[in-house]
Scaffold this active site. Structure first.
Site, PDB file in Angstrom:
ATOM      1  N   SER A   1       0.858  -1.182   0.000  1.00  0.00           N
ATOM      2  CA  SER A   1       0.000   0.000   0.000  1.00  0.00           C
ATOM      3  C   SER A   1       0.890   1.227   0.000  1.00  0.00           C
ATOM      4  O   SER A   1       2.028   1.173   0.501  1.00  0.00           O
ATOM      5  CB  SER A   1      -0.858  -0.004   1.271  1.00  0.00           C
ATOM      6  OG  SER A   1      -1.412   1.268   1.500  1.00  0.00           O
TER       7      SER A   1
ATOM      8  N   TYR B   1      -1.568  -0.065  10.303  1.00  0.00           N
ATOM      9  CA  TYR B   1      -1.585  -0.469   8.885  1.00  0.00           C
ATOM     10  C   TYR B   1      -0.284  -0.042   8.196  1.00  0.00           C
ATOM     11  O   TYR B   1       0.361  -0.842   7.501  1.00  0.00           O
ATOM     12  CB  TYR B   1      -2.802   0.158   8.201  1.00  0.00           C
ATOM     13  CG  TYR B   1      -3.029  -0.269   6.770  1.00  0.00           C
ATOM     14  CD1 TYR B   1      -3.552  -1.524   6.470  1.00  0.00           C
ATOM     15  CD2 TYR B   1      -2.733   0.584   5.708  1.00  0.00           C
ATOM     16  CE1 TYR B   1      -3.779  -1.917   5.165  1.00  0.00           C
ATOM     17  CE2 TYR B   1      -2.960   0.207   4.396  1.00  0.00           C
ATOM     18  CZ  TYR B   1      -3.488  -1.043   4.122  1.00  0.00           C
ATOM     19  OH  TYR B   1      -3.704  -1.424   2.819  1.00  0.00           O
TER      20      TYR B   1
HETATM   21  P1  NDP Z   1     -11.070  -6.575   1.417  1.00  0.00           P
HETATM   22  O1  NDP Z   1     -11.319  -6.250   2.842  1.00  0.00           O
HETATM   23  O2  NDP Z   1     -12.147  -6.380   0.414  1.00  0.00           O
HETATM   24  O3  NDP Z   1     -10.566  -8.106   1.309  1.00  0.00           O
HETATM   25  C1  NDP Z   1      -9.674  -8.640   2.229  1.00  0.00           C
HETATM   26  C2  NDP Z   1      -9.518 -10.124   1.965  1.00  0.00           C
HETATM   27  O4  NDP Z   1      -8.687 -10.674   3.003  1.00  0.00           O
HETATM   28  C3  NDP Z   1     -10.858 -10.848   2.000  1.00  0.00           C
HETATM   29  O5  NDP Z   1     -10.911 -11.840   1.001  1.00  0.00           O
HETATM   30  C4  NDP Z   1     -10.840 -11.495   3.387  1.00  0.00           C
HETATM   31  O6  NDP Z   1     -11.588 -12.691   3.351  1.00  0.00           O
HETATM   32  C5  NDP Z   1      -9.339 -11.801   3.578  1.00  0.00           C
HETATM   33  N1  NDP Z   1      -9.033 -11.955   4.998  1.00  0.00           N
HETATM   34  C6  NDP Z   1      -9.190 -11.034   5.984  1.00  0.00           C
HETATM   35  N2  NDP Z   1      -8.858 -11.558   7.158  1.00  0.00           N
HETATM   36  C7  NDP Z   1      -8.468 -12.843   6.930  1.00  0.00           C
HETATM   37  C8  NDP Z   1      -8.024 -13.912   7.750  1.00  0.00           C
HETATM   38  N3  NDP Z   1      -7.894 -13.773   9.086  1.00  0.00           N
HETATM   39  N4  NDP Z   1      -7.738 -15.105   7.179  1.00  0.00           N
HETATM   40  C9  NDP Z   1      -7.866 -15.261   5.845  1.00  0.00           C
HETATM   41  N5  NDP Z   1      -8.277 -14.293   5.001  1.00  0.00           N
HETATM   42  C10 NDP Z   1      -8.576 -13.098   5.546  1.00  0.00           C
HETATM   43  O7  NDP Z   1      -9.759  -5.768   1.040  1.00  0.00           O
HETATM   44  P2  NDP Z   1      -9.096  -5.330  -0.368  1.00  0.00           P
HETATM   45  O8  NDP Z   1      -9.475  -6.252  -1.450  1.00  0.00           O
HETATM   46  O9  NDP Z   1      -9.282  -3.876  -0.479  1.00  0.00           O
HETATM   47  O10 NDP Z   1      -7.547  -5.558   0.036  1.00  0.00           O
HETATM   48  C11 NDP Z   1      -6.707  -6.544  -0.526  1.00  0.00           C
HETATM   49  C12 NDP Z   1      -5.273  -6.115  -0.291  1.00  0.00           C
HETATM   50  O11 NDP Z   1      -5.048  -4.864  -0.947  1.00  0.00           O
HETATM   51  C13 NDP Z   1      -4.928  -5.897   1.193  1.00  0.00           C
HETATM   52  O12 NDP Z   1      -3.632  -6.406   1.452  1.00  0.00           O
HETATM   53  C14 NDP Z   1      -4.947  -4.374   1.319  1.00  0.00           C
HETATM   54  O13 NDP Z   1      -4.124  -3.943   2.375  1.00  0.00           O
HETATM   55  C15 NDP Z   1      -4.441  -3.956  -0.041  1.00  0.00           C
HETATM   56  N6  NDP Z   1      -4.763  -2.582  -0.446  1.00  0.00           N
HETATM   57  C16 NDP Z   1      -6.058  -2.235  -0.749  1.00  0.00           C
HETATM   58  C17 NDP Z   1      -6.337  -0.941  -1.172  1.00  0.00           C
HETATM   59  C18 NDP Z   1      -7.719  -0.500  -1.553  1.00  0.00           C
HETATM   60  O14 NDP Z   1      -7.912   0.686  -1.883  1.00  0.00           O
HETATM   61  N7  NDP Z   1      -8.714  -1.361  -1.532  1.00  0.00           N
HETATM   62  C19 NDP Z   1      -5.271   0.076  -1.299  1.00  0.00           C
HETATM   63  C20 NDP Z   1      -3.957  -0.413  -0.952  1.00  0.00           C
HETATM   64  C21 NDP Z   1      -3.725  -1.697  -0.551  1.00  0.00           C
HETATM   65  P3  NDP Z   1     -12.504 -13.262   4.535  1.00  0.00           P
HETATM   66  O15 NDP Z   1     -13.083 -12.095   5.271  1.00  0.00           O
HETATM   67  O16 NDP Z   1     -13.483 -14.096   3.794  1.00  0.00           O
HETATM   68  O17 NDP Z   1     -11.538 -14.078   5.364  1.00  0.00           O
END
Ligand code: NDP
Length: 237
Positions: A146, A159
């Site tokens: 990020s 974060y």
């Molecule tokens: P979301 O919150 O939409 O998705 C997060 C994903 O992580 C989900 O599939 C969730 O699945 C999974 N997850 C969360 N906790 C756990 C756990 N304990 N075990 C297994 N899986 C887990 O986030 P984004 O798609 O936005 O983010 C994806 C990546 O991109 C992250 O690393 C984020 O930091 C990064 N990012 C996102 C940005 C944005 O603008 N969206 C900007 C910069 C970076 P479930 O809940 O089903 O377990």
């Protein structure tokens, strides 16, 4: 030859139940990859798999798991070895925002969970899958960072610190495998229309943001056989 960039390759994607991980899954499947998809939410994984098959892709291997139970990562790696004998592409995408709060007010439990999911889980993925990536003729490891890794904005302490640590860890790993066929990189997706982004910026109109599908090109580029980038952080937009 089908001309698909990831034909015949096996890719594991964490956080694949929604958001950016789900979009990477759809895109990799369209490029011919066989997918191993993991997240906690079974329904989300099944929806992603249905969409992939609806678009003509192969059935994915779904692995519902809470990655914070880190021994599960070792078990998943053992199962992948048993079934595929190697891993071609690892995408460490699962992440959490934790909480936006002054550092002095952050609940220790939320701090620990944020560091655990954003950093330690990715270390455990590297530890568990390094040998499988070496068994591929062109192993690829991609981790989602990020802009917060460098911006150090007020209230983003857990974060930002976790993503800075992730970048350091991943670049270290890249240096260690630079003489192998493995290529290791990070992606900064930029602001993307997902649940996490809405949590971080509740007042923002999501329609002003790009969709998760819009940021998948760079993941295909870094997963491809001809990827030469190594130890870099690429911006997806
Ligand atoms: P979301 O919150 O939409 O998705 C997060 C994903 O992580 C989900 O599939 C969730 O699945 C999974 N997850 C969360 N906790 C756990 C756990 N304990 N075990 C297994 N899986 C887990 O986030 P984004 O798609 O936005 O983010 C994806 C990546 O991109 C992250 O690393 C984020 O930091 C990064 N990012 C996102 C940005 C944005 O603008 N969206 C900007 C910069 C970076 P479930 O809940 O089903 O377990």
């Amino acid at each position: 030859m089908s001309g698909k960039i990831l034909e015949g390759r096996t890719a594991l994607i964490t956080g694949a139940s929604r958001g950016i991980g789900a979009a990477i899954a759809g895109r990799f499947a369209a490029e011919g990859a066989h997918l191993i998809l993991t997240a906690r939410t079974v329904g989300g994984l099944e929806e992603v798999d249905d969409a992939i098959r609806g678009a003509g892709g192969a059935k994915a291997t779904l692995v519902p798991a809470d990655l914070l139970d880190m021994d599960q990562i070792d078990r998943i790696a053992a199962a992948v070895y048993e079934r595929f004998g190697k891993l071609d592409v690892l995408v460490g995408n699962a992440g959490t925002l934790g909480i936006l709060s002054p550092v002095g007010h952050v609940d220790p439990k939320i701090w620990d969970e944020t560091m655990a999911l954003n950093v330690t889980v990715n270390y455990r993925l590297i530890r568990a899958f390094d040998s499988l990536l070496r068994l591929s003729d062109a192993g690829r490891a991609i981790f989602v960072s990020s802009g917060a890794a460098r911006s150090a904005k007020p209230y983003w302490g857990p974060y930002s610190a976790s993503k800075a640590a992730l970048e350091s860890l991943v670049r270290t790993y890249a240096g260690e495998v630079s003489k192998t066929n493995i290529r290791v990189n990070l992606v900064n997706p930029g602001g993307v229309r997902t649940a996490m982004r809405a949590q971080a910026f509740p007042g923002e109109d999501p329609m002003t943001l790009v969709t998760p599908q819009d940021v998948t090109d760079v993941f295909v580029q870094l997963a491809a056989l001809d990827c030469t980038s190594h130890g870099a952080t690429l911006n997806a937009q």
